[in-house]
Design a protein around this motif. Structure first.
Motif, short mmCIF file in Angstrom:
data_model
loop_
_atom_site.label_atom_id
_atom_site.label_comp_id
_atom_site.label_asym_id
_atom_site.label_seq_id
_atom_site.Cartn_x
_atom_site.Cartn_y
_atom_site.Cartn_z
N ILE A 225 47.33 84.68 117.60
CA ILE A 225 47.49 84.02 118.90
C ILE A 225 46.70 84.76 119.97
CG2 ILE A 225 49.58 85.21 119.68
CD1 ILE A 225 48.69 81.43 120.00
N ASN A 226 46.50 86.05 119.82
CA ASN A 226 45.68 86.78 120.78
C ASN A 226 44.20 86.46 120.61
OD1 ASN A 226 47.68 87.99 122.31
ND2 ASN A 226 47.89 89.71 120.89
N ALA A 227 43.78 86.15 119.37
CA ALA A 227 42.41 85.65 119.18
C ALA A 227 42.26 84.29 119.86
CB ALA A 227 42.10 85.54 117.69
N MET A 228 43.29 83.46 119.77
CA MET A 228 43.26 82.16 120.44
C MET A 228 43.23 82.35 121.97
SD MET A 228 42.94 80.01 118.09
CE MET A 228 42.02 81.34 117.27
N ALA A 229 43.82 83.45 122.45
CA ALA A 229 43.75 83.75 123.88
C ALA A 229 42.31 84.03 124.30
CB ALA A 229 44.64 84.95 124.22
N GLY A 258 53.72 85.00 120.86
CA GLY A 258 53.58 85.25 122.29
C GLY A 258 52.30 86.01 122.59
N PRO A 259 51.30 85.38 123.20
CA PRO A 259 50.05 86.07 123.50
C PRO A 259 50.22 87.11 124.58
CG PRO A 259 50.08 83.90 124.51
CD PRO A 259 51.31 83.99 123.67
N GLY A 260 49.42 88.16 124.52
CA GLY A 260 49.52 89.19 125.54
C GLY A 260 48.76 90.43 125.15
N LEU A 261 49.32 91.56 125.53
CA LEU A 261 48.64 92.85 125.39
C LEU A 261 48.59 93.35 123.95
CD1 LEU A 261 47.27 95.21 126.80
CD2 LEU A 261 49.51 95.99 127.58
N GLY A 262 49.40 92.77 123.07
CA GLY A 262 49.34 93.13 121.67
C GLY A 262 50.43 94.11 121.26
#
Length: 440
Positions: A225-229, A258-262
């Protein structure tokens, strides 16, 4: 075998939690650690870390006599016939592999003292294949020889929920080829089994793989999901709405989306790296090569957060004041190991900013690790006169703060929401310039 008396070797986060909760279940427990200071602290009812609800369980069972601590392995061998190994397996300083020094030391110290039938159950996260070697070493060292059975039962504790996850786990796994070990684990788990919690019996190798496989899967989902961010930012899309749409697919679900800082902490980062290292040793490195990119995506979130703050503040940090909310790697914990929040704060400070950090529980540990940063004892103190605020750990008090209250003390109402924890329209309506990872 006296199943009511057990020892727990290692009293770090896992061991102290396991020891206190096993006493809570009614067993007589002796915690063992070579760190005398830690033994004294726990014996006095004080935790060396923050975990909601655990100190109450610790003190209750110290008071009723079911829980004690010692640095004496001989006392543990005399006291108990069931021994849990709960020592740490950090990442080695010279490679991605797990450091098994503490596991080896625990086995070498305990095994020569086992003079009667006993069961040793490992809970430490170890590379697959480790337990078989430990079984051989116990057979060589223990006077009781083959009458000492070994099993491996991985832990699935979430920091912040350790007491609940020990007393009410979502599954119990025991790996062993010994029926005596399996039946002992069933006896120890009677209270959980009465709740119809799944009890899974495997071989040693499969049990060793369960924890690292679960963590690798979760890390992959977070990094996906962070790649999608990253894609959403480039395309002008909103990753939060994208995640919401994906969550309605029951094959995917919304947890860990949940996307964010990781991610950070003492488990996910070091476990996926150790998993890759072990796959390389086994000659199947390509099978886990995707985890390299999972790790890389996670690290990029930190630098991207710094970039967002730099743009928001006008292009450079030199001489600017930055307020940072959060130091722990996650809320309800004081764990700062591989904390994305602290790495971002330290990076911004290295670029010339005056950085002031506030965290409800992790300040003391953060100050020891990063003395170059400034620390405040309240949220308002941390952001006073700040030209940009960075929300980096999603504690409840940060999510629930009134933006009007913060606006009164900052120099400029600008915020980077590194956890996508705030309502952007609400903050913008109160005059804040709001930016977040993966959102327009």
């Amino acid at each position: 075998m006296v199943a009511e008396r057990i020892s727990v070797i290692g009293t770090g986060y896992l061991g102290a939690t396991h020891a206190a909760c096993m006493a809570e279940l009614g067993f007589d427990v002796l915690g063992v650690d070579v760190d005398r200071e830690k033994v004294d602290q726990l014996s006095a009812g004080r935790l060396p870390f923050y975990e909601p609800g655990l100190e109450e369980v610790l003190n209750r069972n110290l008071a009723n006599g079911r829980l004690r601590f010692t640095s004496d392995y001989a006392a543990a061998a005399e006291f108990a016939d069931i021994h849990f190994v709960c020592v740490g397996t950090p990442q080695r300083p010279d490679s991605n592999a797990a450091d098994l020094t503490h596991v080896t030391a625990a086995v070498e110290s305990l095994a020569p003292l086992l003079t009667r039938p006993a069961v040793v159950i490992g809970k430490s996260t170890v590379p697959v294949g480790t337990a078989a070697g430990i079984a051989e070493r116990i057979a060589e060292l223990a006077p009781a020889g083959s009458e000492v059975g070994l099993g491996w039962s991985p832990e699935f504790l979430r920091e912040g929920f350790g007491v609940h996850d020990t007393l009410h786990p979502n599954r119990i796994v025991i790996g062993s080829d010994s029926e005596r070990v399996v039946s002992t684990m069933r006896e120890l788990s009677a209270a959980q089994l009465a709740e119809d919690i799944p009890f899974l019996v495997t071989d040693l190798q499969t049990a060793e793989l369960v924890k690292v496989s679960a963590n690798a899967f979760l890390a992959t989902k977070i990094s996906f999901i962070n790649a999608m961010a990253e894609v959403s930012e480039a395309a002008g899309a909103d990753v939060m709405k994208l995640a919401q749409a994906l969550s309605h697919d029951d094959r995917i679900g919304g947890k860990f989306l949940g996307p964010g800082l990781g991610f950070g902490g003492g488990c996910l980062p070091k476990d996926i790296r150790a998993f890759m290292a072990r796959a390389d040793e086994l000659g199947v490195e390509p099978a886990l090569s995707f985890l390299s990119e999972v790790d890389a995506i996670n690290q990029r979130r930190r630098s991207r957060t710094v970039d967002l703050a730099r743009v928001l503040i006008g292009g450079g940090f030199a001489g600017r004041r930055v307020g940072v909310l959060g130091a722990a790697f996650k809320p309800n914990s004081d764990d700062i190991r591989d904390s994305p929040a602290l790495e971002v704060a330290a990076t911004v400070a290295s670029l010339g900013a005056t950085v002031t950090v506030y965290d409800p529980e992790a300040l003391e540990k953060a100050q020891q690790e990063h003395p170059e940063l400034n620390y405040a004892h309240s949220m308002l103190e941390a952001v006073r006169d700040a030209e940009v605020v960075l929300l980096l750990t999603e504690w409840g008090e940060f999510r629930d703060v009134d933006p009007k209250q913060l606006a009164k003390v900052v120099a400029e109402p600008r915020i980077v929401d590194g956890r996508n924890a705030l309502d952007p329209e609400h903050w913008r309506a109160h005059g804040w310039t709001y930016r977040a990872l993966g959102r327009p």
